[in-house]
Enzyme design. Structure first.
Site, PDB file in Angstrom:
ATOM      1  N   SER A  13       0.840  -1.192   0.000  1.00  0.00           N
ATOM      2  CA  SER A  13       0.000   0.000   0.000  1.00  0.00           C
ATOM      3  C   SER A  13       0.877   1.245   0.000  1.00  0.00           C
ATOM      4  CB  SER A  13      -0.944  -0.007   1.199  1.00  0.00           C
ATOM      5  OG  SER A  13      -0.403   0.762   2.253  1.00  0.00           O
ATOM      6  N   LYS A  14       0.357   2.257  -0.656  1.00  0.00           N
ATOM      7  CA  LYS A  14       1.092   3.497  -0.831  1.00  0.00           C
ATOM      8  C   LYS A  14       1.427   4.121   0.528  1.00  0.00           C
ATOM      9  CE  LYS A  14       0.589   7.528  -3.741  1.00  0.00           C
ATOM     10  NZ  LYS A  14      -0.338   8.372  -4.473  1.00  0.00           N
ATOM     11  N   ARG A  15       0.535   3.904   1.474  1.00  0.00           N
ATOM     12  CA  ARG A  15       0.711   4.504   2.795  1.00  0.00           C
ATOM     13  C   ARG A  15       1.833   3.817   3.576  1.00  0.00           C
ATOM     14  NH1 ARG A  15      -2.156   3.390   7.014  1.00  0.00           N
ATOM     15  NH2 ARG A  15      -3.459   1.995   5.781  1.00  0.00           N
TER      16      ARG A  15
END
Ligand code: GLU
Length: 458
Positions: free
Chosen positions: A237-239
């Site tokens: 995930s980008k986060r």
């Protein structure tokens, strides 16, 4: 019909190339290059808000950086609205699609009242609404039967048509959805192999139904690649994770290493030799051998592959690439002098400043100091080095020989005895080979630092 295989990479403009997308691009490219086919590029930019060049530029730049050259000019979906409109008209004419004026709120309210599953309930199916502005166009999915395909990676995949809602083909604004544009363009581009991420499996029955309703009989082979997961077996995930290829480039991963590593996610050469030139990977790649299980995006292994590739670079090439990670001219000069020693040790090129910042003075690293100076003979080692180096011929072997004598005299192992000298001079407990480094630094500077270290030790 063409006898040349054609596959495509079809990114949406997101502003960056996700490592999962890069893996899709790479597997398409490997497939095309290994079969003598074509690797085409299509920009899926039907969304007006996303149709800005800066959202595509980085994607193309990163493909080029990875060496994934495509054949011909990229197709832009934003140029092809007429074709989607024509396909929509054909589906209306044959009764495969119908107009719908329900709002999302209305659909949700009805679902709630009926206690039914989410999704469209077919409200407008038989209302005979005239298609037009303000009305969406929906696909009439079959009520029974199955839609199935033989996935090259996953084997037989089957969906019950009863579970497929009447999905949208054109939005009420008149713009086509991804599903319609994607199905139309794969036909337009003569795609024989659709190789893409597993997140597209659920949309595939809709894709196949659209194709069938348009009368497109030459169905492409479908191959859905494994999902990439992190250490916690969670989807990247980008986060949480670094997912942008540009971030890896900035950190000093080599394109050779990056694409080599990406090729190992869900696939591997049959002989088990994983780090190897791209030409050999092309030779060995087989789409049928891709494994459908989620693939662990292992940063440690990526580091290992990168270190291997750094060592394989021609020394002059290494220096040139490494220089880009140093802004200081004195550090660059040290790199040019000691480059091959750094080349053997580095994992990523962003470590460069750490390897060369000693040219300006010892780095401020308290932990290294504590660790090195707790050797009982630390003070004697520094005194001995100062005395020995005042008149030593300034070359590597001589500096080394005098150091070895000193360590023997003080009954300290060579590895322990290096610590105080290294930390007094560089500030760090590890780094480039010490004596080569001292030669570069010169007698005067070396002695000044050893004396300062001795004074600090008290
Ligand atoms: N545009 C889609 C995406 O970026 C890819 C669609 C496809 O490969 O079929 O996920």
């Amino acid at each position: 019909m063409t006898d040349v295989f054609r596959c495509r990479f079809a990114p949406s403009p997101t502003g960056y190339l996700h490592v999962g997308s890069a893996q899709s691009a790479l597997f398409n490219w490997l497939f095309a290059r290994s079969t003598g086919g074509q690797f085409l590029l299509r920009i899926e930019d039907t969304d007006a808000e996303r149709n800005r060049p800066e959202l595509t530029d980085n994607i193309l730049e990163m493909l080029q950086w990875l060496g994934l050259d495509w054949d011909g000019e990229p197709v832009h979906q934003s140029d092809r609205f007429d074709a989607y409109r024509a396909a929509a008209d054909q589906l209306i004419a044959s009764g495969a699609a119908y107009a719908c004026d329900c709002t999302t709120e209305q659909v949700q309210a009805r679902n709630k009242a009926a206690g039914g599953p989410p999704g469209y309930d077919g409200f407008c199916r038989d209302r005979g609404l005239e298609p037009g502005p303000g009305r969406a166009l929906r696909f009439r999915t079959p009520d029974d039967g199955v839609t199935a395909w033989d996935d090259v990676v996953r084997g037989k995949v089957t969906f019950d048509n009863a579970n497929l809602e009447d999905f949208v083909l054109l939005r009420s604004s008149g713009t086509p959805t991804f599903l319609l544009a994607n199905a139309v363009d794969d036909d337009f581009m003569g795609i024989t192999h659709v190789i893409r991420g597993e997140d597209h499996v659920n949309g595939t029955p809709k894709y196949l139904l659209i194709r069938a309703a348009l009368g497109l009989v030459d169905q492409p082979q479908l191959a859905h690649l494994p999902l990439l997961v992190n250490e916690g077996r969670k989807k990247l995930s980008k986060r949480r994770d670094d997912v942008s290829v540009a971030d890896y480039k900035a950190k000093g991963y080599l394109p050779e290493a990056m694409r080599n590593y990406l090729s190992l996610l869900g696939w591997g050469p049959p002989d088990g030799v994983e780090v190897r030139p791209i030409e050999e990977l092309v030779e060995l790649f087989r789409l049928e051998d891709v494994n459908p299980s989620p693939a662990f995006f292992d940063l440690k292994k990526l580091d290992y592959v990168n270190a291997e590739w750094i060592r394989r670079l021609d020394p002059a090439d290494f220096v040139e690439r490494a220089e880009a990670f140093l802004t200081d001219e004195a550090e660059r000069e040290a790199l040019r002098a000691l480059g091959s020693l750094a080349q053997e040790r580095m994992k990523v090129l962003s470590e460069m400043p750490e390897y060369f910042d000693w040219v300006h003075g010892p780095a401020d690293d308290e932990r290294s100091w504590e660790k090195a100076m707790k050797v009982p003979a630390a003070a004697d080692l520094l005194d001995g080095a100062i005395a020995g180096y005042e008149d030593a011929p300034w070359d590597r072997d001589e500096l080394h020989a005098r150091f070895m004598d000193l360590a023997a005299r003080l009954e300290t192992s060579a590895s322990k005895a290096q610590g105080p000298i290294r930390v007094a001079v560089t500030g760090r407990i590890s780094g480039l080979p010490l004596f080569e480094l001292l030669v570069h630094l010169g007698r005067e500077e070396t002695l000044a630092r050893l004396r300062a270290g001795r004074a600090r030790l008290g």
